[in-house]
Design a protein around this motif. Sequence first.
Motif, PDB file in Angstrom:
ATOM      1  N   THR A 120       0.841  -1.192   0.000  1.00 26.19           N
ATOM      2  CA  THR A 120       0.000   0.000   0.000  1.00 26.19           C
ATOM      3  C   THR A 120       0.885   1.253   0.000  1.00 26.19           C
ATOM      4  OG1 THR A 120      -0.066   0.159   2.414  1.00 26.19           O
ATOM      5  CG2 THR A 120      -1.755  -1.222   1.340  1.00 26.19           C
ATOM      6  N   ALA A 121       0.258   2.402  -0.205  1.00 27.45           N
ATOM      7  CA  ALA A 121       0.995   3.664  -0.126  1.00 27.45           C
ATOM      8  C   ALA A 121       1.681   3.797   1.226  1.00 27.45           C
ATOM      9  CB  ALA A 121       0.045   4.836  -0.363  1.00 27.45           C
ATOM     10  N   LEU A 153      -2.449  12.914   0.520  1.00 34.06           N
ATOM     11  CA  LEU A 153      -2.890  11.543   0.287  1.00 34.06           C
ATOM     12  C   LEU A 153      -3.385  10.875   1.568  1.00 34.06           C
ATOM     13  CD1 LEU A 153      -0.120  10.373  -2.205  1.00 34.06           C
ATOM     14  CD2 LEU A 153      -2.498  10.910  -2.735  1.00 34.06           C
ATOM     15  N   ASP A 155      -6.256  10.200   2.410  1.00 32.01           N
ATOM     16  CA  ASP A 155      -7.366   9.276   2.155  1.00 32.01           C
ATOM     17  C   ASP A 155      -6.989   8.160   1.184  1.00 32.01           C
ATOM     18  OD1 ASP A 155      -7.055  10.906  -0.032  1.00 32.01           O
ATOM     19  OD2 ASP A 155      -9.197  11.155  -0.415  1.00 32.01           O
ATOM     20  N   ARG A 156      -5.694   8.022   0.866  1.00 38.75           N
ATOM     21  CA  ARG A 156      -5.255   6.995  -0.081  1.00 38.75           C
ATOM     22  C   ARG A 156      -4.194   6.070   0.523  1.00 38.75           C
ATOM     23  NH1 ARG A 156      -9.093   8.724  -2.212  1.00 38.75           N
ATOM     24  NH2 ARG A 156      -9.422   9.388  -4.373  1.00 38.75           N
ATOM     25  N   HIS A 159      -4.309   2.303  -0.305  1.00 36.93           N
ATOM     26  CA  HIS A 159      -4.382   1.934  -1.717  1.00 36.93           C
ATOM     27  C   HIS A 159      -3.020   1.436  -2.219  1.00 36.93           C
ATOM     28  CE1 HIS A 159      -8.062   4.147  -1.323  1.00 36.93           C
ATOM     29  NE2 HIS A 159      -8.358   4.069  -2.605  1.00 36.93           N
ATOM     30  N   LYS A 163      -4.121   1.226  -7.842  1.00 35.49           N
ATOM     31  CA  LYS A 163      -5.372   1.932  -7.576  1.00 35.49           C
ATOM     32  C   LYS A 163      -5.167   3.450  -7.469  1.00 35.49           C
ATOM     33  CE  LYS A 163      -7.718  -1.887  -7.358  1.00 35.49           C
ATOM     34  NZ  LYS A 163      -8.657  -2.245  -8.455  1.00 35.49           N
ATOM     35  N   LEU A 164      -3.972   3.912  -7.764  1.00 34.55           N
ATOM     36  CA  LEU A 164      -3.653   5.333  -7.678  1.00 34.55           C
ATOM     37  C   LEU A 164      -3.360   5.881  -9.073  1.00 34.55           C
ATOM     38  CD1 LEU A 164      -1.187   5.218  -4.638  1.00 34.55           C
ATOM     39  CD2 LEU A 164      -3.590   5.901  -4.582  1.00 34.55           C
ATOM     40  N   SER A 165      -3.665   7.155  -9.281  1.00 29.61           N
ATOM     41  CA  SER A 165      -3.294   7.818 -10.529  1.00 29.61           C
ATOM     42  C   SER A 165      -1.780   8.012 -10.567  1.00 29.61           C
ATOM     43  CB  SER A 165      -3.980   9.177 -10.635  1.00 29.61           C
ATOM     44  OG  SER A 165      -3.415  10.083  -9.701  1.00 29.61           O
ATOM     45  N   GLN A 168      -0.763  10.655  -8.124  1.00 33.52           N
ATOM     46  CA  GLN A 168      -0.796  10.158  -6.751  1.00 33.52           C
ATOM     47  C   GLN A 168       0.389   9.237  -6.473  1.00 33.52           C
ATOM     48  OE1 GLN A 168      -4.723   8.455  -6.885  1.00 33.52           O
ATOM     49  NE2 GLN A 168      -5.695  10.279  -6.030  1.00 33.52           N
ATOM     50  N   GLN A 169       0.738   8.397  -7.432  1.00 34.27           N
ATOM     51  CA  GLN A 169       1.898   7.523  -7.246  1.00 34.27           C
ATOM     52  C   GLN A 169       3.179   8.347  -7.071  1.00 34.27           C
ATOM     53  OE1 GLN A 169       2.212   3.850  -9.692  1.00 34.27           O
ATOM     54  NE2 GLN A 169       0.282   4.534 -10.617  1.00 34.27           N
TER      55      GLN A 169
END
Length: 271
Positions: A120-121, A153, A155-156, A159, A163-165, A168-169
């Motif tokens: 995950t992140a 991030l 709320d991510r 993920h 599942k991330l743009s 976002q990555q």
Amino acid sequence: MSEPLPNAVPGPGSDAPVVEFRNVSKWFGDLQVLKKVNLSVRRGEVVVIAGPSGSGKSTLLRTVNYLEPIQEGEVLIEGRPIGRRQVGGRWIEDTQVNINKMRSEIGIVFQSFNLFPHMTALENVMEGLVTVRKIPPAEAEAIARQTLAQVGLGDRMSHRPSKLSGGQQQRVAIARALAMRPKVMLFDEPTSALDPELIGEVLSVMQEVAKEGYTMLVVTHEMGFAREVADRIVFMDNGEILLESAPEQFFRDPGHPRAREFLGRLLWHAN
């Protein structure tokens, strides 16, 4: 990002360089890609390295953490050479332990995000804290959560990269580097793999990093970022630094024909 980022430091105020290149030369086989490069980056300074493709920008950046070994000269981090040391008047390769220790104090963000796809992140940001810094997992998680929240991030965190743009990555990658409390942050074309609508969110985070006083070396073609954020622009071509300039002077007239040509092409493509 209302709270300070990890290990925020004052802006430029010390003339002692954090990063220094002394007569750095590098070859790939018979091709010389860096030619006696000299450059100093002060604490809290944001230096943008610009130039055409193939000019040696990314290679120079990657010598800072010895991802690209050099054949001549020195790259120093706070006065200490990385990757090589002198013994009996000659240069020899440093031990991997010493190289890794110095690398752990240098944050780098690549074109590709280089995240672990199965993590995950939150786990991606924690990984270096636990395995390299040896921070207890509970403390590492707290640092990772804080840093991810500061790059927008919060709320991510649960993920995985799939599942991330792309934007976002890349922000996870920036958070991962920042969480390690680096002495210097390196950015190697961090927006070049992104769709145009995602570039702004990454540049915004980088701008916040600069505001917090981090020492930054940035290879980018995003001249808007360079104009607004850089303390200095370094222009390279054919493995050499052709000029160093304040942004306002660079964009008014860089004073070198190759830099004028480079800017002209960028402006033509922008239109």
